[in-house]
Design a protein around this motif. Structure first.
Motif, PDB file in Angstrom:
ATOM      1  N   LEU A 211      -3.164 -17.350 -11.347  1.00 59.70           N
ATOM      2  CA  LEU A 211      -2.175 -16.266 -10.599  1.00 59.70           C
ATOM      3  C   LEU A 211      -1.562 -16.772 -10.381  1.00 59.70           C
ATOM      4  CD1 LEU A 211      -2.730 -13.023  -9.883  1.00 59.70           C
ATOM      5  CD2 LEU A 211      -2.939 -13.627  -7.821  1.00 59.70           C
ATOM      6  N   LYS A 212      -0.100 -15.728 -11.104  1.00 61.13           N
ATOM      7  CA  LYS A 212       1.225 -16.850 -10.418  1.00 61.13           C
ATOM      8  C   LYS A 212       2.338 -16.680  -9.261  1.00 61.13           C
ATOM      9  CE  LYS A 212       5.845 -17.061 -12.575  1.00 61.13           C
ATOM     10  NZ  LYS A 212       6.522 -16.608 -13.357  1.00 61.13           N
ATOM     11  N   LYS A 213       1.359 -15.447  -8.741  1.00 61.52           N
ATOM     12  CA  LYS A 213       2.064 -15.073  -7.332  1.00 61.52           C
ATOM     13  C   LYS A 213       0.564 -14.378  -6.803  1.00 61.52           C
ATOM     14  CE  LYS A 213       4.873 -12.729  -4.180  1.00 61.52           C
ATOM     15  NZ  LYS A 213       4.219 -12.412  -3.582  1.00 61.52           N
ATOM     16  N   LYS A 214       0.178 -15.181  -5.518  1.00 60.78           N
ATOM     17  CA  LYS A 214      -0.392 -14.517  -4.411  1.00 60.78           C
ATOM     18  C   LYS A 214      -0.088 -13.666  -3.630  1.00 60.78           C
ATOM     19  CE  LYS A 214      -3.152 -18.640  -4.354  1.00 60.78           C
ATOM     20  NZ  LYS A 214      -4.623 -19.750  -2.917  1.00 60.78           N
ATOM     21  N   PRO A 215      -0.504 -12.063  -3.790  1.00 57.37           N
ATOM     22  CA  PRO A 215       0.105 -11.461  -2.999  1.00 57.37           C
ATOM     23  C   PRO A 215      -0.224 -11.374  -1.611  1.00 57.37           C
ATOM     24  CG  PRO A 215      -2.611 -10.667  -4.313  1.00 57.37           C
ATOM     25  CD  PRO A 215      -2.448 -11.463  -4.550  1.00 57.37           C
ATOM     26  N   SER A 216       0.984 -10.874  -1.015  1.00 58.09           N
ATOM     27  CA  SER A 216       0.420 -11.274   0.544  1.00 58.09           C
ATOM     28  C   SER A 216       0.280 -10.188   2.041  1.00 58.09           C
ATOM     29  CB  SER A 216       2.404 -12.592   1.063  1.00 58.09           C
ATOM     30  OG  SER A 216       2.666 -10.796   1.026  1.00 58.09           O
ATOM     31  N   THR A 217       0.112 -10.445   2.905  1.00 52.16           N
ATOM     32  CA  THR A 217      -0.567 -10.044   4.084  1.00 52.16           C
ATOM     33  C   THR A 217       0.418  -8.518   3.728  1.00 52.16           C
ATOM     34  OG1 THR A 217      -0.939 -11.706   5.416  1.00 52.16           O
ATOM     35  CG2 THR A 217      -0.532  -9.649   6.410  1.00 52.16           C
ATOM     36  N   SER A 218       2.200  -8.680   3.869  1.00 55.01           N
ATOM     37  CA  SER A 218       2.824  -7.241   3.507  1.00 55.01           C
ATOM     38  C   SER A 218       2.748  -6.375   2.759  1.00 55.01           C
ATOM     39  CB  SER A 218       4.311  -7.874   3.885  1.00 55.01           C
ATOM     40  OG  SER A 218       4.459  -8.828   2.294  1.00 55.01           O
ATOM     41  N   GLU A 219       2.066  -6.923   1.243  1.00 55.15           N
ATOM     42  CA  GLU A 219       1.819  -6.702   0.783  1.00 55.15           C
ATOM     43  C   GLU A 219       0.183  -5.366   0.572  1.00 55.15           C
ATOM     44  OE1 GLU A 219       4.558  -9.381  -2.486  1.00 55.15           O
ATOM     45  OE2 GLU A 219       2.178 -10.196  -2.175  1.00 55.15           O
ATOM     46  N   VAL A 220      -0.347  -6.846   0.836  1.00 54.81           N
ATOM     47  CA  VAL A 220      -1.874  -5.622   0.945  1.00 54.81           C
ATOM     48  C   VAL A 220      -1.792  -4.447   2.301  1.00 54.81           C
ATOM     49  CG1 VAL A 220      -3.022  -7.187   3.182  1.00 54.81           C
ATOM     50  CG2 VAL A 220      -4.430  -5.734   1.297  1.00 54.81           C
ATOM     51  N   LEU A 221      -0.452  -4.397   2.664  1.00 54.26           N
ATOM     52  CA  LEU A 221      -0.471  -3.370   4.358  1.00 54.26           C
ATOM     53  C   LEU A 221      -0.091  -2.670   3.123  1.00 54.26           C
ATOM     54  CD1 LEU A 221       0.844  -5.721   7.271  1.00 54.26           C
ATOM     55  CD2 LEU A 221      -1.187  -4.389   7.079  1.00 54.26           C
ATOM     56  N   ASP A 222       1.613  -2.567   2.297  1.00 48.65           N
ATOM     57  CA  ASP A 222       2.307  -1.520   1.804  1.00 48.65           C
ATOM     58  C   ASP A 222       0.811  -0.680   0.789  1.00 48.65           C
ATOM     59  OD1 ASP A 222       4.646  -2.472   2.921  1.00 48.65           O
ATOM     60  OD2 ASP A 222       4.897  -3.821   0.836  1.00 48.65           O
ATOM     61  N   TRP A 223      -0.092  -1.897   0.121  1.00 54.19           N
ATOM     62  CA  TRP A 223      -1.232  -0.867  -0.777  1.00 54.19           C
ATOM     63  C   TRP A 223      -1.866  -0.119   0.129  1.00 54.19           C
ATOM     64  CZ3 TRP A 223      -6.458  -3.556  -2.143  1.00 54.19           C
ATOM     65  CH2 TRP A 223      -7.340  -2.834  -3.287  1.00 54.19           C
ATOM     66  N   LEU A 224      -2.489  -1.109   1.599  1.00 56.21           N
ATOM     67  CA  LEU A 224      -3.363  -0.207   1.716  1.00 56.21           C
ATOM     68  C   LEU A 224      -2.790   1.209   2.415  1.00 56.21           C
ATOM     69  CD1 LEU A 224      -5.147  -2.505   4.397  1.00 56.21           C
ATOM     70  CD2 LEU A 224      -6.731  -1.624   2.576  1.00 56.21           C
ATOM     71  N   LYS A 225      -1.089   1.181   2.865  1.00 57.29           N
ATOM     72  CA  LYS A 225      -0.890   2.717   2.769  1.00 57.29           C
ATOM     73  C   LYS A 225      -0.810   3.504   1.204  1.00 57.29           C
ATOM     74  CE  LYS A 225       3.820   4.167   4.224  1.00 57.29           C
ATOM     75  NZ  LYS A 225       5.370   3.300   5.020  1.00 57.29           N
ATOM     76  N   LEU A 226      -0.722   2.796   0.241  1.00 59.14           N
ATOM     77  CA  LEU A 226      -0.593   3.457  -0.873  1.00 59.14           C
ATOM     78  C   LEU A 226      -1.816   4.514  -0.806  1.00 59.14           C
ATOM     79  CD1 LEU A 226       1.685   1.408  -3.451  1.00 59.14           C
ATOM     80  CD2 LEU A 226       2.124   3.982  -2.149  1.00 59.14           C
ATOM     81  N   LEU A 227      -3.715   3.818  -0.262  1.00 58.43           N
ATOM     82  CA  LEU A 227      -4.710   3.878  -0.728  1.00 58.43           C
ATOM     83  C   LEU A 227      -4.677   5.604   0.342  1.00 58.43           C
ATOM     84  CD1 LEU A 227      -7.094   0.618  -1.049  1.00 58.43           C
ATOM     85  CD2 LEU A 227      -6.225   2.300  -3.281  1.00 58.43           C
ATOM     86  N   LEU A 228      -3.963   4.943   1.630  1.00 56.28           N
ATOM     87  CA  LEU A 228      -4.301   5.996   1.963  1.00 56.28           C
ATOM     88  C   LEU A 228      -3.381   7.158   2.066  1.00 56.28           C
ATOM     89  CD1 LEU A 228      -4.048   4.686   5.665  1.00 56.28           C
ATOM     90  CD2 LEU A 228      -5.985   5.078   5.209  1.00 56.28           C
TER      91      LEU A 228
END
Length: 279
Positions: free
Chosen positions: A217-234
């Motif tokens: 993986l070139k760029k590992k997803p960060s904390t801010s990105e998992v929060l954005d992802w969860l916001k989209l899932l919700l």
């Protein structure tokens, strides 16, 4: 004056110790860690928790240390002299105060954030050594010396893009923010998305850490990105069942929130192709 975290910021025990040690020693706190792990937000939360005003100096590749002290606008003064402007007789009219001057001149203690110091030229940290040590600097155009009325709480962030000089490091208290483990991440998510269903969170975080652990993986997803992802899932009202993947679909749902370059997207597409070939 002790930092214990805030309701909006999950601070690990070692991070609290680092902040309070830097405050006690009256040394700058140098914070490193992956982008998106909350380094900049830490300064804001320290200021909020201690009831202090925050002054923010965002460093860019073109930023010079002198800009944090002051800048002398000789061009404007020359122009005004040609126009016969009376302001030209007082050089102070052409001195623009920087963020360090603002922090030094504050009557109360403030939090000074120097954000992403490693973006600037390698000489940038060295040019601040005296100011960090003595909490003062000289204004040559006016002949005055600016001394800090109250020593600011100084938080300096770095993304480790380049090595910082040893002389600068000696003057700082250092802390590296480790990437949150799953338990800490759950606490962080609860702050930002309270009441999220446990089944969805468990499945999402399992996928998230699997993605981070994927070799190549070139760029590992960060904390801010998992929060954005969860916001989209919700927002899409997806369930844990909706997130389930098989070998034919290695990419996670709404993967654009987690994978930020085509190389990583292609990596997961190849993994899916290889999985299909083994069937």
């Amino acid at each position: 004056m002790q930092f214990q975290g805030t309701k909006d910021y999950v601070a690990t025990e070692d991070l609290k110790i680092a902040v309070n040690a830097a405050v006690t020693l009256e040394r700058p706190l140098l914070v490193k860690g992956e982008p998106g792990t909350g380094k900049t937000e830490l300064a804001r939360q320290v200021a909020d928790a201690l009831g202090l005003r925050m002054i923010e100096w965002n460093v860019k590749s073109t930023t010079r240390a002198q800009q944090g002290l002051y800048e002398y606008d000789a061009v404007s003064r020359l122009r005004d002299s040609q126009l016969g402007d009376e302001r030209v007789h007082d050089v102070k009219n052409y001195i623009k105060r920087g963020k360090l001057w603002e922090a030094f001149d504050a009557d109360e203690k403030v939090v000074l954030l120097i954000d992403e110091i490693d973006k600037a030229d390698i000489e940038f940290p060295n040019d601040l050594l005296q100011e960090l040590d003595k909490m003062e600097f000289h204004v040559y155009e006016t002949g005055e010396t600016i001394r800090a009325k109250q020593r600011p709480i100084m938080i300096i962030t770095s993304n480790n893009e380049k090595e910082l000089p040893d002389a600068f490091l000696r003057r700082c208290f250092f802390h590296y923010i480790q990437f949150p483990d799953a338990e800490t991440m759950r606490k962080i998510v609860e702050v930002h998305h309270p009441g999220i269903k446990d089944s969805l969170l468990t499945t999402a975080l399992t996928q998230f850490y699997e993605i981070r652990d994927t070799a190549g993986l070139k760029k590992k997803p960060s904390t801010s990105e998992v929060l954005d992802w969860l916001k989209l899932l919700l927002a899409e009202d997806l369930t844990a069942e909706d997130l389930k993947r098989d070998g034919a679909d290695a990419l996670p749902k709404l993967h654009g929130a987690l994978l930020k370059n085509e190389q990583d997207v292609h990596l997961f597409e190849r993994l899916a192709f290889m999985a299909r070939g083994r069937r």
